[in-house]
Each structure stands twice: as C-alpha cells, then as structure tokens.
Design an enzyme around this catalytic site. Structure first.
Site, PDB file in Angstrom:
ATOM      1  N   ASP A 159       0.129  14.090 -10.201  1.00 46.74           N
ATOM      2  CA  ASP A 159      -0.574  13.012 -10.251  1.00 46.74           C
ATOM      3  C   ASP A 159      -1.639  13.571  -8.811  1.00 46.74           C
ATOM      4  O   ASP A 159      -2.442  13.002  -8.220  1.00 46.74           O
ATOM      5  CB  ASP A 159      -0.527  11.931 -10.365  1.00 46.74           C
ATOM      6  CG  ASP A 159      -1.943  11.230 -10.436  1.00 46.74           C
ATOM      7  OD1 ASP A 159      -3.184  11.270 -10.735  1.00 46.74           O
ATOM      8  OD2 ASP A 159      -1.207   9.723  -9.898  1.00 46.74           O
ATOM      9  N   HIS A 203       6.671   7.720 -14.114  1.00 52.60           N
ATOM     10  CA  HIS A 203       5.832   8.305 -12.262  1.00 52.60           C
ATOM     11  C   HIS A 203       6.067   7.683 -11.937  1.00 52.60           C
ATOM     12  O   HIS A 203       4.875   6.608 -11.660  1.00 52.60           O
ATOM     13  CB  HIS A 203       3.970   8.645 -12.977  1.00 52.60           C
ATOM     14  CG  HIS A 203       3.427   8.653 -11.484  1.00 52.60           C
ATOM     15  ND1 HIS A 203       3.713   9.810 -10.631  1.00 52.60           N
ATOM     16  CD2 HIS A 203       2.567   8.612 -11.050  1.00 52.60           C
ATOM     17  CE1 HIS A 203       3.192   9.662  -9.695  1.00 52.60           C
ATOM     18  NE2 HIS A 203       1.966   9.222  -9.999  1.00 52.60           N
ATOM     19  N   ASP A 219       4.959   5.587  -8.173  1.00 54.65           N
ATOM     20  CA  ASP A 219       3.700   5.560  -6.915  1.00 54.65           C
ATOM     21  C   ASP A 219       4.485   4.423  -6.310  1.00 54.65           C
ATOM     22  O   ASP A 219       4.755   3.126  -6.719  1.00 54.65           O
ATOM     23  CB  ASP A 219       2.509   5.004  -7.061  1.00 54.65           C
ATOM     24  CG  ASP A 219       1.568   5.953  -8.173  1.00 54.65           C
ATOM     25  OD1 ASP A 219       1.241   6.836  -7.682  1.00 54.65           O
ATOM     26  OD2 ASP A 219       1.735   5.523  -9.450  1.00 54.65           O
ATOM     27  N   HIS A 229       0.420  10.662  -2.071  1.00 54.75           N
ATOM     28  CA  HIS A 229      -1.238   9.990  -3.000  1.00 54.75           C
ATOM     29  C   HIS A 229      -2.620   8.782  -2.302  1.00 54.75           C
ATOM     30  O   HIS A 229      -3.294   8.950  -1.998  1.00 54.75           O
ATOM     31  CB  HIS A 229      -1.783  10.939  -4.410  1.00 54.75           C
ATOM     32  CG  HIS A 229      -1.092  10.965  -5.272  1.00 54.75           C
ATOM     33  ND1 HIS A 229      -0.192  11.255  -5.671  1.00 54.75           N
ATOM     34  CD2 HIS A 229      -1.128   9.801  -6.136  1.00 54.75           C
ATOM     35  CE1 HIS A 229       0.663  10.828  -6.574  1.00 54.75           C
ATOM     36  NE2 HIS A 229       0.355  10.124  -7.080  1.00 54.75           N
TER      37      HIS A 229
END
Length: 900
Positions: free
Chosen positions: A126, A14, A16, A353
C-alpha cells in the site's frame, strides 16, 4: 493440451500499526489476530502458512503482551508457516530518506533471520507510489521480485478489473527496472491485496465467488499461476480456509488451488515467465498514467510539521551520529550497534505510510511527535558521548595564549565544506563544588574577539552574549557537576572544512576589518550573489558568476483546500491569492562581515476557512472530487515573517519563514519563477536525482500536478539553473508556463478522508509554523551537482565542541576518510557494519555517465566493494571504484585501530 492452472492463495493481513484508530487500539486488535493465527496454525496442519505483512515489527508489538509465545512463533517461522520480513516496517518510500529505506531493509532482514526465516519479496502492498531505485536496492539484497498495489496504472478503483487495454502492462507481472538497468519481477495486485478475501465454504456461494474471481485473475496473469491474497486491512484470520480450498479443488478440477507463500509463488512464476514477453516498466511508479486523483501525493504536504521532525532526526542519525561514531571507531574500535538500533527503530516506527504521510486521526500523530522526540533525544546523547571520547585525542597545543578558547568543528559530509559555523563557548565556568562568584563572571569582557585557525588565519566573528547561564556536566565516573558560566555563541564563516573530518579553531582577542554585506537600501551582496528585496517582499537575485538574473522569487500563493489529508482539492471558487500585488514591511535586522539578514513582514488578508457547507459534505461522505464548497467571505489577516540571509562566502540565499496560521482549509506555497526554457526538471528522490517532465501525461486530469521531493527540486537547461533546497518540505509542483517551482509550505485540512468520516482538527495546523529553504542559482545541467551538494549541506548541521588547550595524537586538521570524486557522486552515509565491524561508505552516481571514486590509502586499511546489506565482495583495485550510471555503491573498509 493447456497446462492446468494453479491458484496460489496467500493468507495475510495488512497491518497498519496506526491509522483510523490510535496505535494502542490497533495494538489490541493485533493481539487478538495473532492469538487467532497461532491457534489456527496449531489446530489445522493444512493451514499451510501466513504472510505477516512484510514487516517484522508486528512480532515485537505482539510479544510486548504475549512474551510467552516467543518459542512457539520461532518454531512456526523456522517451519515456514509464518513468513516474515524483509522490512522492519512498511514505510512510505518517498517520505523517508535513502538511508532510512536501507536501514528498514537491514534491520528487517536481520530480525527475520534471527527468527529463522525470510520472505524474499520486496513487499509494498500500500505504498503511495514506489521509488525508482527500489529494484537496485532489492537486487543488492538478493531479492528478485517486488509486489505493489499502487504506482502503475490500475484499471479501476483499488485496481478493480475494468479494461485491460488501458493497463500499462498487459499482465499483472512485469519487469521493473531501476535507472541503472537493474531489474526485478514486478507484481501488481490486480483487484488489490484482498482479491481472495473471505472465500466461501458454502458450495453455491463458492461457485458464484470463483466464477467471478477466476475470470478476473486470468485477465492479467502472464503465467498459469494465479495470485489470490486472502486478507485485507486488519483482517482477522479465515480459520476455515482449508475447508474452502478443499471445496474449490472439488468444484474446479481444471485448476489446482493451493495454500501458498510468496516465496513459492515467485519461484513458480519466475520459472514460467522467463519465456514470456513481459513489459519493462522503468523507474518511479507514481501512477503517471492515471487521472491523477488517486496517487495520494498530497500526503507529502499533510501535517508538514511531521515531515520537518522526520528530516531533523533522520539527518542527525545518518549524517551526524553515525559518521561521528565511525570516526571514533577508527580511533578505539568502539561502536555501539545496539544504541543505534534503538534510535533507528524508534524513528522508523513513525515511517509507516499512514503515519509519516500524516493521514491518520489526530491521536496517531500526537504519539508520533513523542516518538520523534524520543529518537532525537537519544540520538543527541549518542552524539554527545561520542564527541566526549573523540575530542580527547585532538591536539590543540598550537593555541597556547592565556586568553584563548579552542573548539573543534566536525564536517560529517564527504566533501570539503565552506559554511557558516555557530558554536557555543563558555568564557569561564565556576563549579559549585569550588564556589561561585557571579560578579567575576559578569565582569568578563565579551567584545573584541576574532576566530583563528592553527595557521593564525583570522576570521571575523559575531558574538552573542548569553550572560550568566546555569549548566552541568554528567561525568562517566562521578556524580553530576553543576556550574555557572559566562556563555557566548560565536558565528563565523569557515573555509573548506575537511571532508569526513574536522578542523580546530579558537576564539581569541583581536580585530579584523572586513566590509559588511549591505550595499544599498534593501540590497545585500557578496562576491557571488547580489540580492534585492522588492517592495512586495519578493526577491531579485543576480548570479554574478553567470550574470543570470532571477526575479519574482518567494512570492506566496494561497488557495482554498476542500480535500483531505490524502489529496488537495481546490475550493470550487478557484480563488488564487498571491503576495505579488501586496506591500510588505522590510527591516534590516543584521548587517556584519559574517552575514546580513532582512526581515520581511506580510499582513495578508485571506478567507478564514471554507464555507460551512464543507463540514456537511464531509459528514455526508461526499467524495472530495465532487465537493462544491467555496471559501468563506469572512476574511482575517495571515501574518508571515520571512527572514532572508546572505552570508559572506555563500553561493545561495537562505530563507526562514514563520507563519502565524489562523486560516483553515487552505494551502500556502512559495513560488520561485525561473523562466528557464526546458521541458523537464530534477527532484531528489531515494538514491536519485529523478528527472521528471514538467507537464503531466495526457491521462492526467487532476488540475494539480504536485510531486514528491526529498531535499531539493531543480529547474535547469544547458545555460543556467535554479535549485530550491528545503528542510522537510516534501511537496512541490512545476507551473509549466514560466517554469515556476511552487513549494508547499503548509496545507490545512479538517478530515482524514478515505472510507469514512474521521475529523482531524489538528491537521489544520493552526498556530505558529516555521519552514526553511535555500535558493541556489547555478550554471546549468553540468553544474547542477554542485548545487545538490549545497542542498545536502543545508540538511546536515556542522557539529562543534569546545576543547581545552591539550596535546593529542590527532592533528588540529584531519580527515578520517578521503575520497576523490566528482560532485555527481553523491555521498549518502558512513557507518560501521554490525556483522563484520567494517566501515561502510555509501555513494550514488546521480549522473547518466560513469564516474570513478578513489579512496586514499591508509596504513592498516583494506578496501572492498560491498552492498546495501553490507556483505563483502571483491577488493577494490588500486583503491578505486568506477560507478556506472545511477549506480549505488557501498565501499567496505577493514581497519585495525589507528596508531597516530
């Protein structure tokens, strides 16, 4: 005999792009991970595939540094060994607009297909909650399943398996249904998206690992297919995974362990779960059935300045630049898709996000400001160049007087618009190439003007004289052309500007006698509303159409906040301050036939910060819900200046508030007391006026019940309603005792939060902060849609441009597209599709009832129904489409060059 169970192990990381490290530091780590991935895929043919986190931007980021590996990546994607898409980035769904969510899908799917593969899963690993219309959006793109980590009730922190009986669904698989009834298969990541992380290759450790993990997997699985995600945040590749899978198959012969993909896993569970009685989970997934502490909803108010910048640029792109470019396309068939892709992608790099939510370290958000500025400036040039071409075709020859200054006003929304217009005009220019006489410019008279339209109707005008101004032209065919000008800005109230079109006006000498709006001291009034400024600075508004009265509007509330960028936590003293008992200074600063404005000033004494114990609690990683800090006993004045404006034709009151924030660790809200008896309210979400209950479910123990909004929140019943529109203020709460709408204006905190201590001094948002909102009284449930239109017009600026007196092929008033629709059918966007070069008009039905939309027939145009990825479906019958309850509809227009 029981069917053998299959464990689908999907490798991923994941990613980010920026969070607890700045972008470029995460970028460096990404290069290492991608290098490792490509080397592993080439070295180990049994390492079947890797899920690239559902976002194609990872490839763009990697190839900035390793462009030589492009062909290698493309071959691996075409072979199905790297799965990409369907998104461009992993956005926060609630804090990005309807069209931004659609563009994210459009650009992600387009890029994935260019690479030669597409992961057909709505991937929200997420997201801080999930929008209710996601299933409809995904189904229109032929995506039949969605996977998410938040939104429905988890059974423990990070979805840890604790008690299955308390789960909203008995299975991690469910049917997720949009308000219109569209369903996709929903998959909750039980035990989070790292439930298959770091699988052992040592036999003893593997036994212990699998005994625990298999039991947890089987607790929630509705089929014989069990999902394990091998990876986590910024997780390096498990290069020995093939060995780990071989060992698992030897140790557990009753299971089949496969290195799988989401496409394969979805196909397997879809076939088998058809016979299962899966629970239907409806609409928004906002963790309504949790204790309310882990929803991360207060990211909607972290670093409000980012949300405001996002609202501005999103609106410029989707409500101004794309419609104007579409108008031009009807004229000359020119539309630059690459320019728009660059502007959108630059903006969307701020939509992950951890970025748009404002929950990263300060360096991340510094770079976001730069990206917002880049996208805004580029979009402004798109608009300017488009206008230069558009206005050449507009006829202004009806204004043939000698002292006349024509200009055009574009309405890029799909409803006729009555609104205040401000346009900057040069009464005279002197180019340096011809010589500049400044004295001649200074002597120009700026008094005694009115606005007229082509019918010679006169409008009163305010004229703001800028004096002598330096400026320049940038012609497309020659060197820049500097000049001096005598410049003014004129403001007037335009009536019923044509939808998706324009109207030409002119500034001329003349006079029109119209009464001003101030009626008594601290009172102003037009044909629709009467407004009184109370001594405490609050507003009292009477809706003259319904004879409904609202008091106690725009009282300010301040509380301590000892939480973090993710969550608000009131200080332990529970001290609540309001301006209800304060005395404000009230000053009339403008009073004309066009508008009246009062300035209200509060010098409000507040605690300067939390106690020093808060820093100690943060440093020692005391979880925010367990903190005991109170507000400081030392106080200092917070200065708030509020500008309240009523215009001549407005059915609303506009408010602009400037806060000289010198207070730390606090939350400032504006309160709007409605006293409307109702148990629900509406808030704009993505393609939805979401109907939400005023009080939380019984499981909710968090004292704060804040929620997301896009451009408005509305409390109404059958008889009356009060809607509060905003620009980039994405958090509100309904205080159920008197149905007060509490809109968060500012939240100041000092740390990121989550898994460590990351101080964020800039998240205190010290210095001057300016916010804007609109108060819209209305007639109740069936009239609320007109209020929502006014909330939309509050977002989108009218675009104006000066013109010479000229002949043109287009008349002085014109609509490029005319829609006949009720207010419940909300306009979203008009643009040109990249694949077909057809015009796309997108609408959503906000109502529980079906409504029809008719589109006016024009020569050389044909109409058909499309979808969110802009494909051609069935033709429209009689140029009309019936939109079912809550349906999103895209109308395609095939058009040749217009001949006027």
């Amino acid at each position: 005999m029981n069917k053998k169970k299959t464990v689908h192990i999907i490798s991923h990381t994941h990613w980010d792009r920026e969070w607890y490290l700045p972008y470029e530091q995460h970028h460096y780590l990404l290069i290492e991970v991608m290098d490792q991935l490509l080397d592993t895929l080439e070295a180990d043919p049994n390492f079947k595939s890797f899920h690239l986190d559902g976002q194609t931007i990872i490839l763009d980021d990697y190839l900035q540094v390793r462009p030589e590996r492009r062909d290698q990546i493309k071959k691996l994607i075409e072979a199905g060994r790297i799965e990409v898409g369907p998104w461009y980035i992993l956005q926060d769904e609630f804090l990005t607009s309807s069209e931004a969510n659609v563009r994210n899908l459009q650009y992600g799917m387009r890029d994935a297909k260019k690479w030669g593969g597409l992961s057909k899963i709505g991937y929200f690993p997420d997201s801080f909650g999930n929008i209710g219309q996601a299933p409809q959006i995904l189904q229109q793109a032929d995506i039949k399943a969605a996977a998410f980590g938040r939104g429905v009730k988890p059974t423990g922190f990070n979805n840890a398996v604790i008690d299955a009986s308390a789960y909203e669904s008995p299975y991690s698989e469910m049917k997720w249904q949009s308000p219109d009834g569209t369903e996709v298969t929903g998959i909750l990541f039980a035990n989070w998206y790292c439930n298959g992380n770091e699988i052992p290759t040592d036999e003893q450790k593997a036994k212990a690992y699998w005994d625990e993990h298999l039991e947890n997997l089987e607790t929630f699985a509705s089929t014989t297919h069990l999902l394990m995600l091998n990876g986590c945040d910024h997780q390096p590749i498990q290069t020995d995974l093939s060995t780990a899978i071989d060992l698992a198959n030897r140790l557990y012969p009753d299971y089949t362990f496969v290195h799988s993909t989401f496409n394969d896993y979805i196909a397997a569970i879809t076939e088998e779960s058809a016979s299962q009685d899966l629970k239907v989970v409806e609409g928004e997934l906002r963790s309504q059935h949790t204790d309310g502490w882990g929803t991360l909803v207060n990211t909607a108010s972290s670093r409000v300045y980012l949300k405001q910048m996002n609202q501005k640029v999103q609106t410029l792109l989707e409500k101004v630049a794309e419609p104007l470019a579409t108008f031009r396309y009807f004229i000359d068939q020119t539309y630059d898709h690459d320019m728009f892709a660059y502007a959108w992608k630059t903006l969307m790099q701020n939509h992950p996000h951890d970025s748009i939510c404002g929950c990263s370290v300060d360096e991340v958000h510094d770079e976001m400001v730069t990206r917002f500025n880049k996208s805004e400036h580029f979009t402004e040039m798109l608009i300017d160049r488009t206008l230069d071409q558009l206005v050449k075709h507009i006829d202004t020859s009806t204004f043939n007087a000698s002292d006349v200054h024509p200009f055009v006003v574009f309405n890029t929304l799909a409803d006729n618009r009555t609104d205040q217009v401000s346009v900057t005009l040069d009464l005279k220019r002197a180019y340096y190439r011809d010589g500049v006489n400044k004295d001649v410019l200074r002597q120009i008279d700026v008094d005694g003007f009115v606005i007229v339209d082509e019918n010679k109707t006169m409008y009163p005008v305010e004229v703001d004289d800028h004096g002598l101004v330096f400026d320049y032209d940038l012609p497309e065919d020659k060197f820049r052309q500097p000049y001096m000008a005598r410049r003014v800005t004129v403001t007037f109230n335009a009536e019923s500007l044509p939808a998706l079109g324009y109207q030409v006006f002119a500034l001329v000498k003349g006079d029109v006698d119209v009464a001003t709006l101030v009626t008594k001291e601290n009172q102003m009034e037009n044909d629709y509303l009467a407004v009184e400024i109370m001594q405490n600075g609050s507003l009292s508004i009477t809706d003259k159409r319904t004879n409904q009265h609202y008091q106690g509007l725009n009282i300010y509330e301040d509380t301590g906040d000892i939480g973090n960028e993710y969550m608000y936590k009131q200080s332990s003293d529970h001290l609540v301050r309001t301006t209800e008992e304060e005395t404000a200074t009230i000053e009339l600063i403008e009073n004309s036939a066009v508008k009246a404005t009062y300035k209200i000033t509060h010098e409000w004494l507040l605690p300067e910060s939390a106690q020093e114990t808060l820093i100690k609690e943060q440093q020692e990683l005391v979880w925010f819900t367990n903190r005991k800090s109170e507000r400081s006993l030392k106080e200092q004045p917070l200065k708030i200046e509020t500008y309240v404006t009523l215009t001549h034709s407005a059915t609303y009151v506009d408010v602009k508030t400037t806060i000289a924030n010198n207070i730390k660790d606090h939350r400032l809200r504006a309160l709007f007391k409605s006293n409307i008896e109702t148990d629900h309210h509406y808030a704009e979400s993505v393609f939805e006026a979401a109907k939400r209950q005023n009080t939380p479910n019984r499981e909710w123990t968090n004292p704060d019940y804040s929620q997301h909004q896009q451009s408005y929140v509305d409390v109404c019943n059958q008889d009356r309603g009060l809607c509060i529109a905003n620009k980039g203020l994405n958090e509100y709460e309904i205080l159920a005792s008197d149905t007060t709408m509490a809109v968060t204006l500012l939240r100041s905190v000092g740390e990121l939060g989550d898994w460590g201590y990351f101080p964020t001094p800039q998240a205190q948002c010290l210095g001057e902060q300016t916010v804007e909102y609109r108060i819209i009284p209305h007639g109740g449930e069936r009239e609320r849609f007109e209020a929502y239109q006014l909330a939309q017009t509050f977002q989108a600026p009218l675009i104006s441009k000066a013109l010479p007196v000229q002949t043109g092929t287009y008349p002085s008033t014109y609509s490029f597209i005319e829609l006949e629709k009720p207010a419940a059918l909300s306009y979203s966007n008009v643009k040109v599709a990249e694949a077909s070069n057809d015009v796309m008009v997108r609408l959503v039905n906000l109502d529980e009832e079906a409504h029809a939309c008719a589109i006016e027939q024009r020569n050389n145009r044909t109409y058909y129904q499309s979808d969110v990825i802009e494909r051609k479906h069935q033709p429209l019958k009689n140029d009309k489409v019936t939109m079912d309850a809550y349906e999103i509809v895209t109308i395609g227009i095939h058009s040749d060059k217009e001949n006027k």
